[in-house]
Enzyme design. Structure first.
Site, PDB file in Angstrom:
ATOM      1  CB  SER A 143     -11.885 -46.152 -20.785  1.00 11.80           C
ATOM      2  OG  SER A 143     -12.877 -45.188 -20.484  1.00 11.80           O
ATOM      3  CE1 TYR A 157      -8.454 -43.943 -17.480  1.00 11.13           C
ATOM      4  CE2 TYR A 157     -10.308 -43.037 -18.710  1.00 11.13           C
ATOM      5  CZ  TYR A 157      -9.753 -44.050 -17.941  1.00 11.13           C
ATOM      6  OH  TYR A 157     -10.510 -45.163 -17.634  1.00 11.13           O
TER       7      TYR A 157
HETATM    8  P1  NAP Z   1     -10.018 -48.037  -8.970  1.00 10.59           P
HETATM    9  O1  NAP Z   1     -11.234 -48.411  -8.188  1.00 10.59           O
HETATM   10  O2  NAP Z   1      -9.413 -46.681  -8.795  1.00 10.59           O
HETATM   11  O3  NAP Z   1      -8.889 -49.176  -8.716  1.00 10.59           O
HETATM   12  C1  NAP Z   1      -7.674 -49.050  -9.383  1.00 10.59           C
HETATM   13  C2  NAP Z   1      -6.827 -50.257  -9.105  1.00 10.59           C
HETATM   14  O4  NAP Z   1      -5.596 -50.140  -9.834  1.00 10.59           O
HETATM   15  C3  NAP Z   1      -6.441 -50.401  -7.651  1.00 10.59           C
HETATM   16  O5  NAP Z   1      -6.407 -51.770  -7.337  1.00 10.59           O
HETATM   17  C4  NAP Z   1      -5.040 -49.779  -7.614  1.00 10.59           C
HETATM   18  O6  NAP Z   1      -4.208 -50.298  -6.573  1.00 10.59           O
HETATM   19  C5  NAP Z   1      -4.502 -50.240  -8.948  1.00 10.59           C
HETATM   20  N1  NAP Z   1      -3.390 -49.448  -9.454  1.00 10.59           N
HETATM   21  C6  NAP Z   1      -3.325 -48.113  -9.650  1.00 10.59           C
HETATM   22  N2  NAP Z   1      -2.136 -47.766 -10.163  1.00 10.59           N
HETATM   23  C7  NAP Z   1      -1.415 -48.908 -10.280  1.00 10.59           C
HETATM   24  C8  NAP Z   1      -0.107 -49.222 -10.712  1.00 10.59           C
HETATM   25  N3  NAP Z   1       0.728 -48.258 -11.153  1.00 10.59           N
HETATM   26  N4  NAP Z   1       0.299 -50.503 -10.674  1.00 10.59           N
HETATM   27  C9  NAP Z   1      -0.513 -51.484 -10.222  1.00 10.59           C
HETATM   28  N5  NAP Z   1      -1.776 -51.261  -9.800  1.00 10.59           N
HETATM   29  C10 NAP Z   1      -2.216 -49.981  -9.823  1.00 10.59           C
HETATM   30  O7  NAP Z   1     -10.294 -48.173 -10.546  1.00 10.59           O
HETATM   31  P2  NAP Z   1     -11.451 -48.899 -11.376  1.00 10.59           P
HETATM   32  O8  NAP Z   1     -12.521 -47.918 -11.607  1.00 10.59           O
HETATM   33  O9  NAP Z   1     -11.756 -50.233 -10.814  1.00 10.59           O
HETATM   34  O10 NAP Z   1     -10.680 -49.064 -12.773  1.00 10.59           O
HETATM   35  C11 NAP Z   1     -10.085 -50.255 -13.197  1.00 10.59           C
HETATM   36  C12 NAP Z   1      -9.808 -50.125 -14.675  1.00 10.59           C
HETATM   37  O11 NAP Z   1     -11.024 -49.842 -15.361  1.00 10.59           O
HETATM   38  C13 NAP Z   1      -8.854 -48.975 -15.032  1.00 10.59           C
HETATM   39  O12 NAP Z   1      -8.003 -49.379 -16.084  1.00 10.59           O
HETATM   40  C14 NAP Z   1      -9.789 -47.884 -15.505  1.00 10.59           C
HETATM   41  O13 NAP Z   1      -9.156 -46.989 -16.390  1.00 10.59           O
HETATM   42  C15 NAP Z   1     -10.859 -48.715 -16.184  1.00 10.59           C
HETATM   43  N6  NAP Z   1     -12.137 -48.016 -16.337  1.00 10.59           N
HETATM   44  C16 NAP Z   1     -12.858 -47.628 -15.253  1.00 10.59           C
HETATM   45  C17 NAP Z   1     -14.057 -46.966 -15.453  1.00 10.59           C
HETATM   46  C18 NAP Z   1     -14.910 -46.497 -14.315  1.00 10.59           C
HETATM   47  O14 NAP Z   1     -15.872 -45.726 -14.547  1.00 10.59           O
HETATM   48  N7  NAP Z   1     -14.654 -46.908 -13.079  1.00 10.59           N
HETATM   49  C19 NAP Z   1     -14.501 -46.698 -16.748  1.00 10.59           C
HETATM   50  C20 NAP Z   1     -13.738 -47.099 -17.817  1.00 10.59           C
HETATM   51  C21 NAP Z   1     -12.549 -47.771 -17.616  1.00 10.59           C
HETATM   52  P3  NAP Z   1      -4.185 -49.630  -5.080  1.00 10.59           P
HETATM   53  O15 NAP Z   1      -5.436 -50.130  -4.411  1.00 10.59           O
HETATM   54  O16 NAP Z   1      -2.955 -50.164  -4.454  1.00 10.59           O
HETATM   55  O17 NAP Z   1      -4.189 -48.166  -5.275  1.00 10.59           O
END
Ligand code: NAP
Length: 248
Positions: A143, A157
């Site tokens: 991130s 985080y």
């Molecule tokens: P999201 O929409 O909240 O989705 C999170 C995903 O991770 C879901 O599929 C969830 O499964 C799964 N998950 C959560 N805890 C888990 C665990 N302990 N074991 C296995 N799976 C788990 O998140 P996102 O925004 O797509 O983020 C994905 C990645 O991108 C993350 O690493 C996040 O830190 C990074 N990121 C996101 C952003 C942003 O702005 N969105 C920015 C920078 C980095 P369930 O559906 O079963 O809950």
């Protein structure tokens, strides 16, 4: 030989977009999830409806037994993994350090850091040419927070994602001669459910216009960067961390 990609947290957001794009590019895909079985099932159903191969595996990346079982399930159903996307990640409510409990910080580190280490370990055991594997690619989802620090929001985080950056660099050099490339993407503000988990569901819409590109990113825009790093198009990239952040 088919390319087989595991995407942790592939049920929603960036992971789901990555799974769909990977299937379009010909990968057999395994998505993991912890809670949202229906969402994982929808991603798999869409891929299969288009003629692709996909499975969903319930596995909490912070639990060693779950991770080992997930890789074994993929071995059995699709074959040994050739690409891993360490995407599963969590934030908690925005707050200052003074108010953070040990349990909260442990949960963030266990999912974002330990989870990435455990999945990378299982992938290297299968991919390394020293162990009879045929090489592969690992893409970690870090991130921009790793460099911005997220003060007043979630420095736990941000610190966890800095650890992911260093895992990327160290592991890339450790396994470079064994046919495995290890890279990362650093997304900025992407329009997914994660912001609701931080207590700020409207964050992408609110902050987007203030970013250099004047908008938040989409999960698909991050997925394209992940797929590029995983592909042979990025054959001379290892230990690289690519910002996908609209100039943030
Ligand atoms: P999201 O929409 O909240 O989705 C999170 C995903 O991770 C879901 O599929 C969830 O499964 C799964 N998950 C959560 N805890 C888990 C665990 N302990 N074991 C296995 N799976 C788990 O998140 P996102 O925004 O797509 O983020 C994905 C990645 O991108 C993350 O690493 C996040 O830190 C990074 N990121 C996101 C952003 C942003 O702005 N969105 C920015 C920078 C980095 P369930 O559906 O079963 O809950």
């Amino acid at each position: 030989m088919p390319e087989i990609m595991i995407i942790t947290g592939g049920s929603r957001g960036i992971g789901a977009a990555t799974a769909r794009l990977a299937a379009q590019r010909g990968y057999a895909v395994a998505v993991s999830y912890v809670r949202d079985e229906d969402a994982a099932g929808r991603v798999v159903g869409e891929i299969r409806a288009r003629g692709g191969a996909a499975i969903a595996v319930a596995a909490d990346v912070s639990q060693e037994d779950d991770v080992v079982r997930m890789f074994q399930a993929v071995d059995g159903a699709l074959g040994p993994v050739t690409a891993l996307v360490n995407n599963a990640g969590v934030v908690d409510r925005q707050m200052r350090l003074e108010d953070m409990t040990a349990a909260r910080v442990q949960r963030i580190l266990a999912t974002n850091v330990l989870g990435s280490f455990l999945c990378a370990r299982e992938a290297v055991r299968r991919m390394s040419t020293l162990r009879g594997g045929r090489g592969g690619a690992i893409v970690n989802v870090s991130s921009r927070a790793a460099q911005l620090g997220s003060p007043g929001e979630y420095i736990d985080y941000a610190a966890s994602k800095a650890a992911v950056d260093t895992l990327t660099l160290g592991l890339a050099r450790e396994v470079a001669a064994e046919g495995i490339r290890v890279n990362a993407v650093r997304p900025g503000i992407i329009d997914t459910d994660i912001h609701a988990a931080g207590g700020d569901p409207g964050r992408a819409e609110r902050v987007g216009p203030s970013l250099p590109l004047r908008r938040a990113g989409s999960p698909e825009e991050v997925a394209r960067a992940i797929l590029w790093l995983a592909s042979s198009e990025a054959s001379y990239c290892t230990g690289s961390v690519l910002d996908v952040a609209g100039g943030r």
